[in-house]
Design an enzyme around this catalytic site. Structure first.
Site, short mmCIF file in Angstrom:
data_model
loop_
_atom_site.label_atom_id
_atom_site.label_comp_id
_atom_site.label_asym_id
_atom_site.label_seq_id
_atom_site.Cartn_x
_atom_site.Cartn_y
_atom_site.Cartn_z
N THR A 130 15.40 -4.74 0.75
CA THR A 130 15.43 -3.28 0.70
C THR A 130 14.19 -2.67 1.35
O THR A 130 14.14 -1.47 1.59
CB THR A 130 15.53 -2.79 -0.75
OG1 THR A 130 14.49 -3.39 -1.52
CG2 THR A 130 16.87 -3.19 -1.36
N HIS B 133 6.31 -6.82 -2.77
CA HIS B 133 5.13 -6.34 -3.49
C HIS B 133 4.92 -7.26 -4.69
O HIS B 133 5.72 -8.16 -4.95
CB HIS B 133 5.25 -4.87 -3.89
CG HIS B 133 6.48 -4.53 -4.67
ND1 HIS B 133 6.69 -4.96 -5.97
CD2 HIS B 133 7.59 -3.79 -4.35
CE1 HIS B 133 7.83 -4.51 -6.41
NE2 HIS B 133 8.41 -3.80 -5.46
N HIS C 105 7.71 -8.15 -7.07
CA HIS C 105 8.66 -9.18 -6.63
C HIS C 105 8.15 -10.57 -6.96
O HIS C 105 8.93 -11.50 -7.13
CB HIS C 105 8.86 -9.11 -5.10
CG HIS C 105 9.61 -7.90 -4.65
ND1 HIS C 105 9.11 -7.03 -3.71
CD2 HIS C 105 10.83 -7.41 -5.00
CE1 HIS C 105 9.98 -6.06 -3.49
NE2 HIS C 105 11.03 -6.27 -4.26
N LYS D 183 18.30 1.01 -11.95
CA LYS D 183 18.38 2.27 -11.21
C LYS D 183 19.26 3.27 -11.96
O LYS D 183 20.31 2.92 -12.50
CB LYS D 183 18.96 2.05 -9.81
CG LYS D 183 18.12 1.13 -8.93
CD LYS D 183 16.79 1.78 -8.58
CE LYS D 183 15.93 0.88 -7.72
NZ LYS D 183 14.64 1.49 -7.40
N ARG E 259 21.59 4.03 -4.69
CA ARG E 259 20.63 3.81 -3.61
C ARG E 259 21.17 4.42 -2.31
O ARG E 259 22.38 4.51 -2.13
CB ARG E 259 20.41 2.32 -3.37
CG ARG E 259 19.77 1.57 -4.53
CD ARG E 259 19.75 0.09 -4.21
NE ARG E 259 19.20 -0.70 -5.31
CZ ARG E 259 17.94 -1.08 -5.40
NH1 ARG E 259 17.09 -0.72 -4.47
NH2 ARG E 259 17.51 -1.81 -6.42
N GLN F 258 26.73 -11.26 -6.34
CA GLN F 258 25.68 -12.16 -6.81
C GLN F 258 26.28 -13.38 -7.50
O GLN F 258 25.75 -14.48 -7.39
CB GLN F 258 24.72 -11.43 -7.75
CG GLN F 258 23.51 -12.30 -8.13
CD GLN F 258 22.38 -11.52 -8.77
OE1 GLN F 258 22.06 -10.41 -8.34
NE2 GLN F 258 21.77 -12.09 -9.79
N ASP G 37 16.14 -7.68 -16.01
CA ASP G 37 17.26 -6.80 -15.69
C ASP G 37 18.39 -7.53 -14.96
O ASP G 37 19.44 -6.94 -14.68
CB ASP G 37 16.79 -5.60 -14.86
CG ASP G 37 16.18 -6.00 -13.52
OD1 ASP G 37 16.00 -7.21 -13.28
OD2 ASP G 37 15.88 -5.09 -12.72
N LYS H 184 4.01 0.16 -16.69
CA LYS H 184 4.54 -0.89 -15.84
C LYS H 184 3.44 -1.51 -14.99
O LYS H 184 2.59 -0.82 -14.43
CB LYS H 184 5.65 -0.33 -14.94
CG LYS H 184 6.51 -1.39 -14.28
CD LYS H 184 7.71 -0.75 -13.58
CE LYS H 184 8.59 -1.82 -12.94
NZ LYS H 184 9.76 -1.22 -12.25
N LYS I 81 1.51 -1.18 -10.20
CA LYS I 81 1.35 0.09 -9.47
C LYS I 81 -0.12 0.52 -9.52
O LYS I 81 -0.85 0.25 -10.47
CB LYS I 81 2.22 1.18 -10.09
CG LYS I 81 3.71 0.89 -10.05
CD LYS I 81 4.29 1.06 -8.67
CE LYS I 81 5.79 0.91 -8.69
NZ LYS I 81 6.39 1.07 -7.35
N THR I 82 -0.54 1.20 -8.46
CA THR I 82 -1.87 1.80 -8.44
C THR I 82 -1.70 3.27 -8.08
O THR I 82 -0.59 3.73 -7.82
CB THR I 82 -2.77 1.13 -7.39
OG1 THR I 82 -2.26 1.44 -6.08
CG2 THR I 82 -2.80 -0.38 -7.57
#
Length: 420
Positions: A40, A45, A48, A82, A86, A172, A193, A230, A233-234
């Site tokens: 995607t 990151h 992942h 989500k 998307r 999947q 998830d 979470k 993240k920054t």
């Protein structure tokens, strides 16, 4: 500890479909297992990395990982986690992203000369499947009543879900079946998830191969910081593995700045240090937190794993230069890494009076304030204090002719790029 016991100690197991069966299977077999990622974006990151660190541990324990790049699934969108649909990417973009993710996976899983792993793309066995074959041979195996009870779908029923995303769990599941039959893959792992998708795959395998088929699913807990927010993240957004998106220095700093309350958990989860080594660092957190040895070790281990020895060396050199003020020892490449996100401007290469130059560069608000700061010793150029208000600054002051780093006071840095 066997691999399952080690994962439990590291806090890396959320749910298993058959804990005893998997343990027994691993005792007697080199298990093939897989984890997938959809293209995607054009880089992974650190979020992942969470399931792929488990995949790497299985590899190091002598098992055989199969990495799946979701060229097919990535083109329709996973509804997991989500709240809305998307936006579909073009197939050209999906293919380009897939190539870039594959390159990152190779760097993570080919670190050992005898690395035993395979990388596959589900587009290869999905793209030529006709609609009628899909409906007759695969769709017939899925009960809609069962599908809508899965969390990934149930959470979207009120807001709405397209048939495209509704069918994601079928694709999947097809992946798991294909890999079971063609790669002897017996275990799928994924984030918390992904439980519904994984169990759908197991159900399909048993319908196709018989109820005694030995196949397993394992999920990893959602990674949360001690304050409940979470992980990963920054203020600037996601922490990427691509050095063009998140430099090795920024990557290093992310791990170095972790709180004492989180660092031991991250050492267990993200590093390959032994229990004894991590227990010793945990003791240091409790008795000598000011030394931040656990954070330094975490930053070193993770930067080495993702960016290699050169990336780690750059990150450590920049960190030391910022601490000591020895900016002149850095290369232009290292300056760009360490100061790229700091306030900056572009200036001509012609010589100019420093007091005037500081104002023109946006570092000082007025010439009077500029001269005052120079006189008081508050201005540093590439780490050197300048107190001469008549000093002429020019391209000759720039590191490799490209950058001049100005520090005003103790901590305010500015990066000036020299034109031409």
């Amino acid at each position: 500890m066997d691999i399952i016991e080690e994962l439990e100690w590291r806090g890396a197991i959320n749910q298993q479909t058959d804990e005893e069966g998997l343990k027994n299977y691993i005792k007697d077999h080199q298990i093939s297992l897989y984890c997938g990622v959809d293209p995607t974006g054009d880089s992974l990151h650190i979020g992942h990395l969470i399931p792929f660190m488990v995949l790497k541990r299985f590899q190091l324990a002598g098992h055989r990982p199969v990495i799946l790049i979701g060229g097919a699934t990535g083109s329709i969108g996973d509804p997991s986690g989500k709240s809305e649909e998307r936006n579909l990417q073009s197939m050209e973009q999906v293919e380009d992203n897939a190539r870039k993710l594959a390159g990152q996976m190779e760097r993570l899983f080919l670190q050992e000369e005898d690395a035993d792993f395979r990388m596959v793309n589900n587009y290869d066995w999905t793209s030529n499947l006709s609609l009628l074959d899909f409906l007759r041979n695969i769709g017939k195996r899925f009960n809609v009543n069962t599908m809508i009870k899965k969390d990934i779908v149930a959470s979207r029923l009120e807001t709405g879900i397209s048939f495209t995303e509704f069918s994601y769990q079928i694709l999947q599941s097809m992946d798991f079946l294909h890999l079971f039959k063609n790669e002897d893959v017996r275990l799928q792992i994924g984030g918390a998830d992904q439980w519904g998708n994984i169990t759908s795959g197991l159900e399909l395998i048993r319908k196709e191969e018989g109820p005694e088929a030995e196949a397993f699913g394992l999920t990893i807990p959602l990674m949360l910081k001690a304050d409940g927010t979470k992980f990963g993240k920054t203020a600037g957004g996601a922490v990427w593995l691509d050095p063009e998106k998140t430099s090795p220095y920024e990557f290093y700093q992310f791990w170095l700045n972790q709180n004492d309350a989180d660092v031991v958990k991250y050492l267990k989860y993200f590093t390959f240090l032994s229990k004894e080594e991590i227990d010793a660092l945990e003791e240091k957190v409790a008795t000598e937190p000011e030394k931040r040895e656990a954070q330094k070790t975490l930053a070193e281990e993770m930067t080495l794993f993702v960016h290699g020895e050169e990336g780690l060396k750059d990150a450590q050199t920049i960190t030391e230069a910022l601490f000591s003020g020895n900016i002149a020892d850095l290369s232009a490449k290292q300056i760009a890494q360490g100061f790229g996100n700091m306030p900056g401007s572009t200036m001509p290469k012609e010589a100019n009076n420093l007091a005037v130059w500081l104002v023109d560069a946006g570092i000082e608000g007025s010439r009077r304030q500029s001269r005052e700061d120079i006189t008081n010793g508050a201005i540093y150029v590439n780490g050197q204090r300048i107190q001469d208000v008549d000093y002429e600054i020019s391209a000759a002051d720039a590191i490799e002719g490209q950058y001049i780093v100005v520090r005003r006071g103790k901590k305010k840095y500015f990066l000036v790029t020299i034109e031409g």
